[in-house]
Every structure is written in C-alpha cells, then in structure tokens.
Write a protein that holds these residues in place. Structure first.
Motif, PDB file in Angstrom:
ATOM      1  N   LEU A  80       0.855  -1.186   0.000  1.00  0.00           N
ATOM      2  CA  LEU A  80       0.000   0.000   0.000  1.00  0.00           C
ATOM      3  C   LEU A  80       0.891   1.235   0.000  1.00  0.00           C
ATOM      4  O   LEU A  80       1.522   1.546   0.999  1.00  0.00           O
ATOM      5  CB  LEU A  80      -0.888   0.018   1.248  1.00  0.00           C
ATOM      6  N   PRO A  81       0.987   1.928  -1.144  1.00  0.00           N
ATOM      7  CA  PRO A  81       1.851   3.109  -1.200  1.00  0.00           C
ATOM      8  C   PRO A  81       1.254   4.242  -0.376  1.00  0.00           C
ATOM      9  O   PRO A  81       0.084   4.180   0.007  1.00  0.00           O
ATOM     10  CB  PRO A  81       1.855   3.482  -2.685  1.00  0.00           C
ATOM     11  N   ASP A  82       2.053   5.260  -0.130  1.00  0.00           N
ATOM     12  CA  ASP A  82       1.534   6.357   0.681  1.00  0.00           C
ATOM     13  C   ASP A  82       0.688   7.333  -0.139  1.00  0.00           C
ATOM     14  O   ASP A  82       0.251   8.336   0.368  1.00  0.00           O
ATOM     15  CB  ASP A  82       2.657   7.081   1.442  1.00  0.00           C
ATOM     16  N   ARG A  83       0.477   7.020  -1.401  1.00  0.00           N
ATOM     17  CA  ARG A  83      -0.431   7.853  -2.193  1.00  0.00           C
ATOM     18  C   ARG A  83      -1.168   6.995  -3.209  1.00  0.00           C
ATOM     19  O   ARG A  83      -0.749   5.891  -3.535  1.00  0.00           O
ATOM     20  CB  ARG A  83       0.341   8.965  -2.894  1.00  0.00           C
ATOM     21  N   MET A  84      -2.278   7.547  -3.716  1.00  0.00           N
ATOM     22  CA  MET A  84      -3.110   6.829  -4.675  1.00  0.00           C
ATOM     23  C   MET A  84      -2.380   6.743  -6.012  1.00  0.00           C
ATOM     24  O   MET A  84      -1.826   7.729  -6.479  1.00  0.00           O
ATOM     25  CB  MET A  84      -4.399   7.639  -4.849  1.00  0.00           C
ATOM     26  N   TYR A  85      -2.362   5.547  -6.623  1.00  0.00           N
ATOM     27  CA  TYR A  85      -1.651   5.458  -7.888  1.00  0.00           C
ATOM     28  C   TYR A  85      -2.535   5.050  -9.052  1.00  0.00           C
ATOM     29  O   TYR A  85      -2.057   4.757 -10.139  1.00  0.00           O
ATOM     30  CB  TYR A  85      -0.451   4.506  -7.770  1.00  0.00           C
ATOM     31  N   PHE A  86      -3.844   4.990  -8.847  1.00  0.00           N
ATOM     32  CA  PHE A  86      -4.729   4.630  -9.957  1.00  0.00           C
ATOM     33  C   PHE A  86      -5.138   5.867 -10.737  1.00  0.00           C
ATOM     34  O   PHE A  86      -5.242   6.948 -10.172  1.00  0.00           O
ATOM     35  CB  PHE A  86      -5.986   3.932  -9.440  1.00  0.00           C
ATOM     36  N   ALA A  87      -5.381   5.684 -12.044  1.00  0.00           N
ATOM     37  CA  ALA A  87      -5.862   6.788 -12.870  1.00  0.00           C
ATOM     38  C   ALA A  87      -7.260   7.164 -12.383  1.00  0.00           C
ATOM     39  O   ALA A  87      -8.051   6.294 -12.035  1.00  0.00           O
ATOM     40  CB  ALA A  87      -5.908   6.356 -14.333  1.00  0.00           C
ATOM     41  N   ASP A  88      -7.556   8.473 -12.357  1.00  0.00           N
ATOM     42  CA  ASP A  88      -8.794   8.864 -11.694  1.00  0.00           C
ATOM     43  C   ASP A  88     -10.060   8.641 -12.532  1.00  0.00           C
ATOM     44  O   ASP A  88     -11.158   8.798 -12.054  1.00  0.00           O
ATOM     45  CB  ASP A  88      -8.718  10.296 -11.151  1.00  0.00           C
ATOM     46  N   TRP A  89      -9.866   8.235 -13.811  1.00  0.00           N
ATOM     47  CA  TRP A  89     -11.061   7.890 -14.587  1.00  0.00           C
ATOM     48  C   TRP A  89     -11.529   6.474 -14.314  1.00  0.00           C
ATOM     49  O   TRP A  89     -12.594   6.058 -14.728  1.00  0.00           O
ATOM     50  CB  TRP A  89     -10.808   8.071 -16.097  1.00  0.00           C
ATOM     51  N   VAL A 142      -5.498  -4.022  -1.211  1.00  0.00           N
ATOM     52  CA  VAL A 142      -4.252  -4.577  -0.691  1.00  0.00           C
ATOM     53  C   VAL A 142      -4.522  -5.723   0.284  1.00  0.00           C
ATOM     54  O   VAL A 142      -3.837  -6.745   0.272  1.00  0.00           O
ATOM     55  CB  VAL A 142      -3.445  -3.444  -0.012  1.00  0.00           C
ATOM     56  N   MET A 143      -5.564  -5.560   1.111  1.00  0.00           N
ATOM     57  CA  MET A 143      -5.854  -6.589   2.116  1.00  0.00           C
ATOM     58  C   MET A 143      -6.649  -7.758   1.541  1.00  0.00           C
ATOM     59  O   MET A 143      -6.853  -8.750   2.225  1.00  0.00           O
ATOM     60  CB  MET A 143      -6.612  -5.985   3.308  1.00  0.00           C
ATOM     61  N   LEU A 151       2.920  -4.602   3.144  1.00  0.00           N
ATOM     62  CA  LEU A 151       3.693  -3.401   3.453  1.00  0.00           C
ATOM     63  C   LEU A 151       2.754  -2.211   3.337  1.00  0.00           C
ATOM     64  O   LEU A 151       2.316  -1.869   2.242  1.00  0.00           O
ATOM     65  CB  LEU A 151       4.848  -3.244   2.459  1.00  0.00           C
ATOM     66  N   LEU A 152       2.396  -1.635   4.466  1.00  0.00           N
ATOM     67  CA  LEU A 152       1.413  -0.557   4.462  1.00  0.00           C
ATOM     68  C   LEU A 152       2.091   0.746   4.851  1.00  0.00           C
ATOM     69  O   LEU A 152       2.516   0.931   5.991  1.00  0.00           O
ATOM     70  CB  LEU A 152       0.275  -0.874   5.444  1.00  0.00           C
ATOM     71  N   ASP A 153       2.223   1.630   3.875  1.00  0.00           N
ATOM     72  CA  ASP A 153       2.911   2.892   4.118  1.00  0.00           C
ATOM     73  C   ASP A 153       1.891   3.958   4.507  1.00  0.00           C
ATOM     74  O   ASP A 153       1.100   4.389   3.673  1.00  0.00           O
ATOM     75  CB  ASP A 153       3.677   3.306   2.846  1.00  0.00           C
ATOM     76  N   GLU A 154       1.890   4.321   5.757  1.00  0.00           N
ATOM     77  CA  GLU A 154       0.984   5.339   6.297  1.00  0.00           C
ATOM     78  C   GLU A 154      -0.484   5.073   5.956  1.00  0.00           C
ATOM     79  O   GLU A 154      -1.151   5.911   5.346  1.00  0.00           O
ATOM     80  CB  GLU A 154       1.359   6.734   5.762  1.00  0.00           C
ATOM     81  N   ILE A 183       3.500  -1.904   9.190  1.00  0.00           N
ATOM     82  CA  ILE A 183       2.742  -0.654   9.063  1.00  0.00           C
ATOM     83  C   ILE A 183       3.653   0.510   9.420  1.00  0.00           C
ATOM     84  O   ILE A 183       4.153   0.574  10.543  1.00  0.00           O
ATOM     85  CB  ILE A 183       1.553  -0.630  10.054  1.00  0.00           C
ATOM     86  N   SER A 184       3.868   1.418   8.493  1.00  0.00           N
ATOM     87  CA  SER A 184       4.652   2.596   8.853  1.00  0.00           C
ATOM     88  C   SER A 184       3.703   3.702   9.257  1.00  0.00           C
ATOM     89  O   SER A 184       2.655   3.893   8.652  1.00  0.00           O
ATOM     90  CB  SER A 184       5.512   3.046   7.678  1.00  0.00           C
TER      91      SER A 184
END
Lengths: 254, 118
Positions: A80-89, A142-143, A151-154, A183-184
């Motif tokens: 799980l990155p610390d930001r969203m990485y999917f295209a918003d459409w 992720v879960m 690996l869960l970043d924030e 978990i960070s």
C-alpha cells in the motif's frame, strides 16, 4: 521455508549525498503485525520501497522469504503506497479486474464484499470519491490478497478517527495469519494496540526493536510515550540576536 | 461493555482483567463457549497474539478451560468464580477505603458512612 520472513543486512541507501538509510540490520518473523515508527524523514518510506523492490539498495542485502526482491517476492508482497496510484477515470470494477489479472492470490469476492459494506459503488469513478473513500478502497485491494507480507505505508494518515478504526479492523480481520504486516506510521497511539512489535527508525538507522508489551513492562510507559521521549525535539527559541538559522536535515524522500 | 486499553501497563494484562470482568458479570456465562481469539481481537481492536496471551493467562487461573471438542469454554466451577468475585470485591473495598482516607475520613467513619448511605 525460511524461518524469518525479512532479513536486511548492512543496508544502506543514499540519494545523492544524503543517506536515507544506514547500517540497517533487521530481522522480522512471520505471523506478526509490526509497526515501523519514526518521525518524518527517518527513512520509513525508503525502507518500504526497498522491500518492495521499487528502489535498489546502495549497499547491503535484503532477503524476503530467502529471496532478493524480484518477480517472486512481488508475488508474495502486497504493498500500500503512501499515495493513490490509480488513474482517476477508473472505477472500482476496473481496478478489481486489474488486480485479478495481476495477482494470483487476489480474492475478488472478499474485495467486493468489503466494497459493498462500505457502499463503494462498483461503477463510480475514483475522480468523484472523497479522499477517505479512496484510501479505504486502496486498503481493501491490498488486504484482499493472501500475501505473505503486507507493506502498508501510512495507511491511517489523513483519514478521520472513525475511518482509522475501520482501517485497523480491516487489517486485523483480513491479514493472512502466516503472513506479516509492516505498518509505517507516526500516529502511534492509534496503532499501538494492534502491533506485536515495533521498529524505531531515527535518521535512517534502527534505534530500537522490541515488542509492545515488553516496552510497557520495562519502561512503564506506552510506546507512544517512549516515542515522544526518544524523539522529543527542542523547539527553537528565539534569542535576542539571531545570527544564523539552524541547518535543516532530513525531509520526506520522494 | 466496551474494551478499553487506557493505561500504560502491558496490553495483555488489561485484556485479561476485562475478560475476567466479563466472566464474573455473566456476560460470558458459565459453561459457555468463548468467542475465537481472532473474533475477540477484532472486537477489541487488538493484536491476535496479545489476545491469545490474555486468554492463556485466563486458562492459567482456571476461569477458562480448553476442551478438546468445544474449544475454549468458561469454567463451570462455581467455587472458582465465587473466589474470583470475592477477590475483585476486596479490591473495590480497598479502593473505597483509600479514597475515603484521602478525603480525611477514618476507616471507622468510612464504614459507618457506607452503612448509613449518606
């Protein structure tokens, strides 16, 4: 099967002249929920990205289940990155399709059930979702994998307390019991009771690794209290004549 | 009753106390089956290994018994429950007396006060 899920030895990562991680020797077992704790800029995200194989160490070695980060480890690591990485459409349905294609251990029925319980509609575009809903959706994905290492970043930064409870409960109810969750966070008081173990990072080195209850027994304080004790920074006090600003160090790495 | 991890003592210890209270109050009746570790952990929002440790401690004190077929059940030993209740009561009384003493009452006065109700 390797007894330890993660083994890092002599790990070092530099960005230019800045050392984000230095002399990191870290061993983590299986079936544990581990907190990766440290102030901003202490190297938490760098360590997680190294474990994912997104960046390469400058020196030292990482073994996950006995293997260096690569296609095999990526198949058993859920990140799980610390930001969203999917295209918003995209819509939740699109992303579920993508995950199903990508990961053999993805349990689509579980993801769909969790989305339904949160009233996340399968055809609603990500663009139109609130920040909290996006974070919850990402966590659900992720879960929903039966991974060995999560690996869960924030995962709980930037959501309200009710959403935090939801996120922590989702982690507790869904992680694979043979797997390990890392978990960070710097919001320690919120996660303390779900953790077995904590790893304190300070300026790129591991300063302490211990179990939560052992810290409470020996220090007579909560992990949150200990953290505040270790990382208490003296606030800058204005002197009558200021000649020089204190040099800033650290800062979040991208 | 809600779960609360309020102070800085080890978490398993606080869970053990709260599980004990639930057994003594009859929330988990005698002879009934305890929820699973994972269920209890999720409900309390704590780590399953920590909940496991609290349940092991309860097994140590005999309030919970592991049966081969039914899993973990609450003891049916009435004497044991009674003794545990008395132990808790002793703690409450000591706390009351200490509190009254802090307010400047003697132990005798505190006892009379309690009996008379005002």
């Amino acid at each position: 099967m390797e007894q330890n899920l993660i083994r890092c030895s002599g790990l070092r990562k530099t960005y230019g002249r800045f050392a984000a991680l230095e002399h990191v020797d870290l061993t983590l077992g299986r079936g544990k929920i581990v907190g990766l704790l440290g102030p901003n800029g202490s190297g938490k995200t760098t360590l997680i990205k190294l474990l994912c194989g997104l960046i390469q160490p400058t020196e030292g070695e990482i073994l996950i289940n006995g293997q260096k980060p690569g296609p095999y480890t990526k198949s058993i690591v859920s990140y799980l990155p610390d930001r969203m990485y999917f295209a918003d459409w995209m819509t939740p349905r699109d992303i579920l399709d993508l995950f199903e294609d990508f990961y053999a251990d993805f349990r689509r029925d579980r993801a769909e059930a969790m989305c339904a319980s949160l009233q996340i509609l399968p055809d609603k575009r990500i663009k139109t979702m609130s920040k909290g809903t996006k974070e919850k959706l990402q966590l659900i994905l992720v879960m929903s994998r039966d991974a060995q290492l999560y690996l869960l970043d924030e995962p709980i930064a930037g959501v309200d307390p009710a959403a935090r409870d939801f996120i922590l409960e989702t982690i507790l109810r869904n992680y694979n019991e043979q797997g390990t969750v890392l978990i960070s966070t710097h919001l320690i008081s919120d996660v303390e009771k779900v953790l077995d173990e904590v790893v304190f990072l300070c300026n790129g080195t591991v300063v302490r690794q211990d179990t939560v209850d052992h810290i409470r027994e020996t220090e007579g304080m909560t992990v949150d209290g200990l953290f505040r004790d270790i990382f208490r920074a003296m606030p800058y006090r204005r002197e009558p004549a200021v000649t020089e600003f204190p040099r800033m160090e650290g800062g979040e790495q991208q | 009753m809600d779960w609360s991890i309020a102070d800085s003592r080890p978490i398993w210890l606080q869970l053990e106390e709260q599980l004990t209270k639930r057994i003594l109050s009859g929330e988990y009746p005698m002879g009934s089956r305890m929820p699973t570790v994972r269920e209890l952990a999720a409900e309390a929002g704590v780590n399953p290994n920590t909940m496991q440790r609290a349940l092991s401690a309860l097994e140590g004190s005999g309030l919970v018994v592991t049966q081969r077929t039914a899993g973990r059940v609450v003891t049916e030993d009435q004497q044991l429950i009674h003794a545990a209740r008395k132990e808790q009561a002793a703690g409450l009384i000591a706390a009351y007396l200490q509190g009254m003493q802090n307010l400047g009452f003697t132990e005798e006065e505190a006892r009379t006060y309690l009996k008379e109700g005002n």
